[in-house]
Scaffold this active site. Structure first.
Site, PDB file in Angstrom:
ATOM      1  N   GLY A  60     -29.764  10.468 -21.191  1.00  0.00           N
ATOM      2  CA  GLY A  60     -30.054  11.439 -20.143  1.00  0.00           C
ATOM      3  C   GLY A  60     -29.468  10.975 -18.814  1.00  0.00           C
ATOM      4  O   GLY A  60     -28.257  10.998 -18.649  1.00  0.00           O
ATOM      5  N   SER A 135     -25.677   5.868 -24.002  1.00  0.00           N
ATOM      6  CA  SER A 135     -25.379   6.729 -22.874  1.00  0.00           C
ATOM      7  C   SER A 135     -26.146   6.224 -21.643  1.00  0.00           C
ATOM      8  O   SER A 135     -25.989   5.059 -21.266  1.00  0.00           O
ATOM      9  CB  SER A 135     -25.717   8.184 -23.229  1.00  0.00           C
ATOM     10  OG  SER A 135     -25.182   9.075 -22.300  1.00  0.00           O
ATOM     11  N   TRP A 136     -26.980   7.047 -21.003  1.00  0.00           N
ATOM     12  CA  TRP A 136     -27.812   6.537 -19.912  1.00  0.00           C
ATOM     13  C   TRP A 136     -28.676   5.365 -20.389  1.00  0.00           C
ATOM     14  O   TRP A 136     -28.962   4.449 -19.620  1.00  0.00           O
ATOM     15  CB  TRP A 136     -28.697   7.644 -19.344  1.00  0.00           C
ATOM     16  CG  TRP A 136     -29.906   7.125 -18.617  1.00  0.00           C
ATOM     17  CD1 TRP A 136     -31.203   7.146 -19.055  1.00  0.00           C
ATOM     18  CD2 TRP A 136     -29.929   6.489 -17.335  1.00  0.00           C
ATOM     19  NE1 TRP A 136     -32.028   6.558 -18.127  1.00  0.00           N
ATOM     20  CE2 TRP A 136     -31.276   6.150 -17.053  1.00  0.00           C
ATOM     21  CE3 TRP A 136     -28.947   6.170 -16.397  1.00  0.00           C
ATOM     22  CZ2 TRP A 136     -31.667   5.506 -15.878  1.00  0.00           C
ATOM     23  CZ3 TRP A 136     -29.324   5.528 -15.223  1.00  0.00           C
ATOM     24  CH2 TRP A 136     -30.666   5.206 -14.974  1.00  0.00           C
ATOM     25  N   ASP A 310     -15.270  10.477 -27.369  1.00  0.00           N
ATOM     26  CA  ASP A 310     -16.419  10.733 -26.496  1.00  0.00           C
ATOM     27  C   ASP A 310     -15.922  11.383 -25.204  1.00  0.00           C
ATOM     28  O   ASP A 310     -15.147  10.790 -24.457  1.00  0.00           O
ATOM     29  CB  ASP A 310     -17.121   9.398 -26.201  1.00  0.00           C
ATOM     30  CG  ASP A 310     -18.446   9.565 -25.485  1.00  0.00           C
ATOM     31  OD1 ASP A 310     -18.639  10.589 -24.793  1.00  0.00           O
ATOM     32  OD2 ASP A 310     -19.294   8.663 -25.602  1.00  0.00           O
ATOM     33  N   HIS A 342     -19.660  11.556 -28.754  1.00  0.00           N
ATOM     34  CA  HIS A 342     -20.668  10.857 -27.963  1.00  0.00           C
ATOM     35  C   HIS A 342     -21.984  10.643 -28.701  1.00  0.00           C
ATOM     36  O   HIS A 342     -22.623   9.605 -28.553  1.00  0.00           O
ATOM     37  CB  HIS A 342     -20.937  11.650 -26.679  1.00  0.00           C
ATOM     38  CG  HIS A 342     -21.927  11.016 -25.754  1.00  0.00           C
ATOM     39  ND1 HIS A 342     -21.674   9.844 -25.073  1.00  0.00           N
ATOM     40  CD2 HIS A 342     -23.195  11.389 -25.397  1.00  0.00           C
ATOM     41  CE1 HIS A 342     -22.725   9.518 -24.337  1.00  0.00           C
ATOM     42  NE2 HIS A 342     -23.660  10.439 -24.512  1.00  0.00           N
TER      43      HIS A 342
END
Length: 364
Positions: A60, A135-136, A310, A342
């Site tokens: 996120g 990711s985050w 990605d 991704h």
């Protein structure tokens, strides 16, 4: 003639090819980590309660966890902790139910790092643990490791997100400023090049003037206190559009028929507004934070899995991190570039992450 592309669209997903079955949830609860507002984290525990602890950090920000995330791990070996970060998922207050003014109060990277420590204490994790983030979640994992290196037996990072200005411009700005004049002009690098239809949907919410700064314009819509039903509808539509943009392009083969949680109103409100909040504040991290502390990261065993295709977090971000680690004298223990996009749920990413976890040295 009606053509069926369903098998093609499913071909990049892990589907039924998981190594491990879905484990049962052993325990769950809410932990109060702050007051005024009283943030309460929702957490779940899977696997072996006496096993090596793995702290899973979702993406996120605002993405929340799901039970399927426990399937990357051997349930006989690992004690897997999933939790929803502040403001999203089942954590309270939630942006969708309580609104951003409440849920985004005391919601910074420093707060999230502190929450991980409080959750460790609550679950009686005294020694080092594996920290697993995508990711985050990779951003937060590295930020946590810089502050608490002794608590990190290893970092397992997927889809590296460094959060530099160029990384966000690639994802959200692209050719937006000139899109109205020529939507297919390649005036700047960006994910729009490979996903023109989804890009058109993202920009259609904004006026030509607002497209000059897409992230700021969306943030203004999210910050608006709706005065009527039309403004409330615009705000919800903006959140759904923002959420669907990232959700769809996370897959090398876009999921257009079934958008899953990204098309659900409550998820989208949390996801979009928390992301915009963090992006508007430079992730609440100093510029160059990871490179300024690369010596600390270099002291921890790091494993990286990144999809070659990605478009949310292009491979250049992993390349920059790996180059910095090597310059600091530390080769990543494993660095796997998959033929995937991704999402952690793409087959090659999921299988690579599981292989990394299966091959980790045990925590002594």
């Amino acid at each position: 003639m009606v053509m069926d592309f369903s098998r093609l669209q499913a071909s990049s997903k892990i589907g039924e090819q998981w190594v491990y079955p879905q484990p049962a949830c052993l325990n769950f609860g809410w932990l109060e980590v702050d007051r005024d507002p009283a943030h309460r984290l929702y957490w779940e525990e899977y696997g072996n309660p006496a096993g090596e602890p793995v702290m899973v950090l979702h993406g996120g920000p605002g993405g929340a966890c799901a039970p399927v995330m426990a399937r990357f791990f051997d349930p006989k070996r690992y004690r897997v902790i999933l939790f929803d970060q502040r403001g999203c998922g089942k954590s309270e207050p939630n942006v969708a139910s309580a609104g951003p003014a409440v849920a985004l109060a005391k919601n910074t990277t420093a707060d999230l790092i502190g929450d991980i420590e409080k959750l460790r204490d609550h679950l009686a994790i005294a020694g080092p643990m594996h920290v697993f983030g995508g990711s985050w979640g990779s951003t937060l994992a590295m930020a946590y490791a810089i502050q608490h290196p002794a608590h990190c037996a290893s970092l397992i990072l997927r889809g590296i997100f460094l959060g530099a200005a160029e990384d966000l411009l690639y994802l959200y700005q692209g050719n937006a400023a000139t899109w109205g004049d020529d939507p297919f002009a390649l005036t700047a690098p960006g994910a729009y090049i490979k996903y023109p239809d989804q890009w058109a949907a993202l920009l259609s919410v904004l006026s030509a003037d607002e497209r000059r700064d897409v992230m700021a314009s969306y943030k203004a819509i999210f910050d608006m206190v709706p005065a009527n039903a039309a403004e409330k509808e615009r705000q919800l539509n903006a959140a759904l559009t923002w959420s669907l943009w990232e959700g769809v392009i996370s897959n090398m083969i876009p999921e257009t028929a079934d958008t899953g949680k990204f098309g659900e109103a409550d998820f989208a409100l949390c996801f979009a507004q928390i992301e915009a909040h963090y992006f508007a504040n430079d992730l609440f991290l100093p510029a160059g934070h990871f490179f300024d502390h690369i010596d600390i990261l270099a002291s921890i065993p790091i494993h990286i899995v990144h999809g070659r295709f990605d478009e949310v977090c292009p491979l250049t971000q992993a390349s920059r991190l790996v180059a910095a680690l090597r310059a600091a004298g530390a080769e990543p223990v494993s660095y796997v570039v998959t033929n995937a996009g991704h999402s952690a749920m793409e087959r090659e990413n999921a299988l690579a992450l599981t292989a990394v976890m299966d091959g980790l040295g045990r925590i002594v």
